[in-house]
Design a protein around this motif. Structure first.
Motif, PDB file in Angstrom:
ATOM      1  N   UNK A 249       0.834  -1.204   0.000  1.00 27.49           N
ATOM      2  CA  UNK A 249       0.000   0.000   0.000  1.00 27.49           C
ATOM      3  C   UNK A 249       0.868   1.253   0.000  1.00 27.49           C
ATOM      4  N   UNK A 250       0.583   2.179  -0.893  1.00 26.09           N
ATOM      5  CA  UNK A 250       1.382   3.393  -1.030  1.00 26.09           C
ATOM      6  C   UNK A 250       2.491   3.249  -2.048  1.00 26.09           C
ATOM      7  N   UNK A 251       2.806   1.993  -2.413  1.00 20.56           N
ATOM      8  CA  UNK A 251       3.842   1.741  -3.419  1.00 20.56           C
ATOM      9  C   UNK A 251       3.233   1.529  -4.803  1.00 20.56           C
ATOM     10  N   UNK A 252       1.968   1.115  -4.826  1.00 18.08           N
ATOM     11  CA  UNK A 252       1.249   0.874  -6.080  1.00 18.08           C
ATOM     12  C   UNK A 252       0.132   1.917  -6.208  1.00 18.08           C
ATOM     13  N   UNK A 253       0.217   2.832  -7.174  1.00 17.83           N
ATOM     14  CA  UNK A 253      -0.816   3.856  -7.325  1.00 17.83           C
ATOM     15  C   UNK A 253      -2.182   3.242  -7.616  1.00 17.83           C
ATOM     16  N   UNK A 254      -3.201   3.776  -6.959  1.00 20.64           N
ATOM     17  CA  UNK A 254      -4.584   3.312  -7.114  1.00 20.64           C
ATOM     18  C   UNK A 254      -5.473   4.528  -7.340  1.00 20.64           C
ATOM     19  N   UNK A 255      -6.387   4.429  -8.296  1.00 25.54           N
ATOM     20  CA  UNK A 255      -7.298   5.539  -8.567  1.00 25.54           C
ATOM     21  C   UNK A 255      -8.629   5.332  -7.842  1.00 25.54           C
ATOM     22  N   UNK A 256      -9.511   6.320  -7.975  1.00 27.73           N
ATOM     23  CA  UNK A 256     -10.845   6.229  -7.399  1.00 27.73           C
ATOM     24  C   UNK A 256     -11.748   7.288  -7.999  1.00 27.73           C
ATOM     25  N   UNK A 257     -12.984   7.332  -7.510  1.00 22.11           N
ATOM     26  CA  UNK A 257     -13.972   8.286  -8.018  1.00 22.11           C
ATOM     27  C   UNK A 257     -15.020   8.544  -6.943  1.00 22.11           C
ATOM     28  N   UNK A 258     -15.537   9.728  -6.918  1.00 21.64           N
ATOM     29  CA  UNK A 258     -16.627  10.198  -6.069  1.00 21.64           C
ATOM     30  C   UNK A 258     -16.161  11.094  -4.930  1.00 21.64           C
ATOM     31  N   UNK A 259     -14.859  11.204  -4.704  1.00 24.40           N
ATOM     32  CA  UNK A 259     -14.340  12.078  -3.639  1.00 24.40           C
ATOM     33  C   UNK A 259     -15.037  11.804  -2.311  1.00 24.40           C
ATOM     34  N   UNK A 260     -15.147  10.530  -1.953  1.00 23.77           N
ATOM     35  CA  UNK A 260     -15.711  10.161  -0.650  1.00 23.77           C
ATOM     36  C   UNK A 260     -14.710  10.493   0.448  1.00 23.77           C
ATOM     37  N   UNK A 261     -15.189  10.596   1.678  1.00 21.44           N
ATOM     38  CA  UNK A 261     -14.283  10.866   2.798  1.00 21.44           C
ATOM     39  C   UNK A 261     -13.212   9.785   2.875  1.00 21.44           C
ATOM     40  N   UNK A 262     -13.623   8.543   2.719  1.00 20.92           N
ATOM     41  CA  UNK A 262     -12.652   7.441   2.767  1.00 20.92           C
ATOM     42  C   UNK A 262     -11.604   7.577   1.666  1.00 20.92           C
ATOM     43  N   UNK A 263     -12.054   7.870   0.438  1.00 18.30           N
ATOM     44  CA  UNK A 263     -11.122   8.032  -0.670  1.00 18.30           C
ATOM     45  C   UNK A 263     -10.178   9.203  -0.455  1.00 18.30           C
ATOM     46  N   UNK A 270      -1.623   8.629   1.298  1.00 18.39           N
ATOM     47  CA  UNK A 270      -0.684   8.248   0.248  1.00 18.39           C
ATOM     48  C   UNK A 270      -0.935   6.857  -0.298  1.00 18.39           C
ATOM     49  N   UNK A 271      -2.035   6.220   0.099  1.00 22.50           N
ATOM     50  CA  UNK A 271      -2.338   4.880  -0.410  1.00 22.50           C
ATOM     51  C   UNK A 271      -3.206   4.924  -1.667  1.00 22.50           C
ATOM     52  N   UNK A 272      -3.845   6.054  -1.935  1.00 23.95           N
ATOM     53  CA  UNK A 272      -4.618   6.258  -3.161  1.00 23.95           C
ATOM     54  C   UNK A 272      -4.058   7.496  -3.830  1.00 23.95           C
ATOM     55  N   UNK A 273      -3.832   7.424  -5.130  1.00 20.86           N
ATOM     56  CA  UNK A 273      -3.122   8.550  -5.756  1.00 20.86           C
ATOM     57  C   UNK A 273      -4.058   9.665  -6.213  1.00 20.86           C
ATOM     58  N   UNK A 274      -5.332   9.346  -6.490  1.00 18.36           N
ATOM     59  CA  UNK A 274      -6.260  10.389  -6.938  1.00 18.36           C
ATOM     60  C   UNK A 274      -7.689   9.881  -6.876  1.00 18.36           C
ATOM     61  N   UNK A 275      -8.626  10.811  -7.045  1.00 16.75           N
ATOM     62  CA  UNK A 275     -10.033  10.477  -7.195  1.00 16.75           C
ATOM     63  C   UNK A 275     -10.612  11.421  -8.239  1.00 16.75           C
ATOM     64  N   UNK A 276     -11.817  11.134  -8.674  1.00 19.15           N
ATOM     65  CA  UNK A 276     -12.511  12.067  -9.566  1.00 19.15           C
ATOM     66  C   UNK A 276     -13.645  12.699  -8.773  1.00 19.15           C
ATOM     67  N   UNK A 277     -13.579  14.000  -8.669  1.00 20.74           N
ATOM     68  CA  UNK A 277     -14.577  14.779  -7.935  1.00 20.74           C
ATOM     69  C   UNK A 277     -15.660  15.219  -8.905  1.00 20.74           C
TER      70      UNK A 277
END
Length: 359
Positions: A249-263, A270-277
């Motif tokens: 975790x933190x070594x492998x970039x991971x994306x996401x979406x929704x800009x949740x508090x968790x994300x 530093x465990x998730x590199x970005x989200x889509x807001x």
């Protein structure tokens, strides 16, 4: 995952906001005067695929409908197509004049739309297009652009190095998931140093199943995965849980979406590199404005069309622009009031918020 190609003549987000500000001829000015007669029904899809539906969409829709002075009924199908159908039947029986819906799948949503049409009730697809449906309008974000923001975000995190990429897509029954994947591939397939080593859709956007699917991917690739294109924050968090088990975790970039508090907290960690807001208030305001216009017997203002290949038609659409988000612009969700500072910056995250420029 290549069906449902989006074609549009969308204006910029600024133009959309200008449209919203101008208002329809004879439309309510927001103070409740001249309120339309009739009632608007809204069916939200679930509470599991994303926290957005109850935490953001419902209150923003309620706020918009109250401001317009119209009657409304908002219910959640809780992930059940049977409950979705039951709610729709109840709403039609109760005499709704406009039905706004976010379908769980196109078949069940299209059936509801056809029944509504037979009863003279107008329908609006909200966030997800119903393929083969008969919705009068579609209000959403430009979902190919959402996928492109995911792809750009992962590319920024990976850089120019050679990388093996795994794709964890959303539900195969959700046309948005198809478009997210299309957009991501639009960006990442052009990078010669990137190699797709795994790709799979997650039924029902189920986070638990996502963890199992990714763990299988990780095992099959002997851990040789350098980046993960996860379609939303829930799926991204499932990926992160498996990476934590493997001390990656933190070594492998991971994306996401929704800009949740968790994300967002994962981004701060530093465990998730970005989200889509996706500023849901813009979307909720836009669909409420369209529904009120239809309630008054007027045409809703649109800024593009969306291709429905199954229905062989162009659906009049309001299409909004998504925003790629990482640590550099994470404070925008606080400024916009999308997330409360006390929710995001709790406990150990207080210092991390300060580092990210959140005052």
């Amino acid at each position: 995952m290549r069906k449902g190609i989006l074609s549009l003549t969308a204006l910029s987000a600024a133009a959309v906001l200008t449209l919203a500000a101008c208002g329809d001829e004879g439309a309510d000015d927001g103070d409740g005067q001249g309120a339309a007669q009739g009632k608007i029904g809204v069916i939200l899809p679930d509470t599991k695929s994303s926290v957005r539906w109850e935490s953001f969409d419902r209150p923003f829709l309620e706020q918009s409908f109250k401001a317009a002075g119209v009657q409304y009924d908002i219910q959640n199908a809780e992930g059940s197509t049977q409950r979705f159908q039951t709610i729709a039947d109840q709403m039609l029986t109760s005499g709704v004049s406009v039905l706004v819906l976010t379908g769980l799948d196109s078949n069940s949503a299209a059936a509801v739309q056809r029944k509504a049409q037979q009863q003279g009730v107008k329908t609006i697809d909200y966030d997800r297009l119903t393929l083969g449906g008969v919705a009068d309008y579609y209000v959403s974000f430009d979902n190919v652009k959402v996928g492109e923001e995911l792809g750009k975000g992962l590319q920024k995190c990976l850089g120019d190095k050679e990388a093996n990429i795994a794709y964890l897509n959303g539900a195969p029954t959700d046309n948005n998931a198809t478009l997210f994947s299309q957009g991501a591939h639009n960006i990442l397939d052009k990078v010669a140093k990137y190699k797709k080593v795994a790709e799979q859709a997650v039924p029902d956007w189920d986070n638990q199943r996502a963890a199992t699917i990714f763990e299988q991917m990780y095992t099959q690739q002997n851990g040789n995965i350098d980046g993960v294109l996860a379609a939303n924050d829930g799926l991204g968090n499932s990926v992160i849980s498996i990476l934590k088990k493997n001390n990656q975790a933190g070594k492998v970039p991971v994306t996401g979406q929704d800009a949740t508090v968790q994300g967002l907290q994962n981004i701060l960690d530093g465990t998730q590199c970005m989200t889509v807001y996706k500023p849901v208030k813009q979307e909720a305001d836009a669909v409420a404005k369209a529904a009120v216009a239809v309630l008054k017997g007027e045409k809703a203002q649109t800024n593009g069309t969306t291709d429905d290949p199954q229905g062989k038609r162009q659906v009049p659409s309001v299409l909004l622009t998504p925003i790629g988000m990482d640590k550099s612009n994470i404070k925008q969700v606080i400024t916009d009031g999308f997330v409360k500072k006390e929710e995001l910056c709790t406990g150990a995250y207080a210092a991390k918020c300060t580092e990210a420029g959140i005052q």
